[in-house]
Design an enzyme around this catalytic site. Structure first.
Site: not given
Ligand SMILES: *Cc1c(COP(=O)(O)O)cnc(C)c1O
Length: 396
Positions: A46, A98, A170, A195
């Site tokens: 952790r 998001y 982000d 992603k």
């Molecule tokens: C998918 C996404 C998230 C969240 O990510 P997860 O891995 O699905 O928890 C946050 N910000 C953006 C821009 C995203 O596309």
């Protein structure tokens, strides 16, 4: 080292026992002490794990920050970031963030009294007007999801700093290949590594990167305290995915541009959203601020909800699925899928109507992709649901 070299090498070399060329998966919860009070650098997964550390070093190098925390999901990264704030702190958030971020901000407002203002960040005057004495951060997402609006990270960061607030970006949609928020004044970068960074749709993960050392240490402290660290195996997968990030991003962009151009000319498409098109309202800013336009394309079907559903049901290569950034192409309906969790008023205000379809364009042969979309859109026309096309000027 250049970014493309860093993707392959940084953090990877962790095996001094056997000189493995790839990072081993240290699938262990705990580490044997050398002696009382002495470890070889790790004591409990952790708090830290060599495979996770590899990934953190790699992402830190790509974003050119001081340190990162690799966590279980992108939302865990958002949550970790929010732990920097306390009850009553005010955050200015882009109005088309998001959906999951909006949901978590709403929840933390209810639970912990975080104050949130949603502002259209393309309007810098509106941003200035939203600043209060207790504003602690700007939450920036560019390009936005799903309409791919671009906001000015440099100008927004300057405004944030002038008021003693942090600039948080982000960077999930573009990855460090196509956008470097720290060069534009950001203090923190958020990633859903699910992603583009991983890129193969086989893991969920997230990361927060800090520009300065003190914040990076705080990130590690919080990730351990809250217990959000990503598993060694997931870190290994993301590290493996990142090695091909640069060539993948090039293919995504090449295909996305071709798809956007194809859709722009299609009679059953009302509007195309792709910042790489000169007709996009924020094209100039995108060209200046970004190093590439990315692989996401959204468009409005020229028809009603039935026509939209026909398209969503009819593609064969574009899988009807949420998420994005993988090598395979995906199609989705923001109003009922990715943005269903967003409050309906908020969705309306952000301009996400039910005609909007979002594509994550993969790295398949582009002719197959345009053919697939062409077939799905032709189906609408053959079914006799065609509507008159708006004037060319409406295209963007
Ligand atoms: C998918 C996404 C998230 C969240 O990510 P997860 O891995 O699905 O928890 C946050 N910000 C953006 C821009 C995203 O596309």
């Amino acid at each position: 080292m250049r970014l493309q070299t860093k993707t392959v090498h940084t953090g990877v070399d962790k095996d001094s026992a056997y000189n493995s060329v790839t990072t081993p998966i240290y699938q262990t919860s705990t580490f044997r002490f050398e002696d009382v009070g002495t470890t070889k650098g790790y004591d409990y997964t952790r708090s830290g794990n060599p495979t996770r550390r590899s990934l953190e070093e790699n992402i830190t190098a790509l974003e050119e920050g001081a340190g990162a925390a690799a966590v279980a999901t992108g939302m865990a990264a958002v949550a970790l970031m929010l732990h920097f704030f306390r009850a009553g702190d005010h955050i200015i958030c882009t109005h088309d963030c998001y959906g999951g971020t909006e949901r978590l901000l709403r929840t933390y407002r209810e639970l912990f009294g975080l104050q949130i203002s949603y502002v259209d960040m393309t309007d810098l005057t509106a941003v200035e007007e939203a600043v209060r004495a207790d504003t602690k951060a700007f939450w920036i997402e560019t390009p936005s999801n799903p309409l791919l609006n671009i906001v000015d990270i440099r100008k927004l960061s300057d405004i944030a700093h002038a008021h003693g607030a942090l600039s948080i970006v982000d960077n999930t949609f573009l990855s460090p290949v196509n956008q470097k928020p720290f060069e534009l004044g950001a203090d923190f970068i958020i990633h859903s590594t699910t992603k583009y960074l991983n890129g193969h749709s086989d893991v969920v993960g997230g990361a927060v990167v800090a520009k300065d050392r003190k914040n990076a240490e705080r990130l590690q402290f919080l990730a351990n305290a809250v217990g959000q660290g990503a598993s060694p195996f997931d870190c290994w997968l993301v590290l493996r995915g990142i090695k091909t990030l640069v060539p993948r991003m090039k293919e995504h962009e090449k295909n996305a541009r071709a798809v956007a151009e194809f859709l722009s000319k299609h009679p059953n498409v009302r509007k195309v959203y792709y910042p790489g098109l000169e007709t996009h309202p924020n094209h100039e800013l995108a060209a200046k601020q970004q190093k590439g336009f990315g692989g996401m394309v959204s468009f409005e079907v020229d028809g009603g909800i039935e026509e939209v559903k026909h398209v969503l049901r009819s593609t064969k290569l574009f899988a009807l699925a949420e998420s994005l950034g993988g090598v395979e192409s995906l199609i989705e309906h923001p109003a009922t899928m990715s943005h269903a969790s967003m409050a309906p008023e908020q969705r309306e205000k952000a301009g996400i109507n039910e005609r909007v379809i979002r594509l994550s364009v993969g790295i398949e042969a582009v002719e197959d992709l345009t053919e697939d979309l062409g077939n799905a859109l032709a189906f609408v026309r053959d079914a006799g649901m065609r509507r008159p096309k708006p004037k060319a000027g409406a295209l963007c």
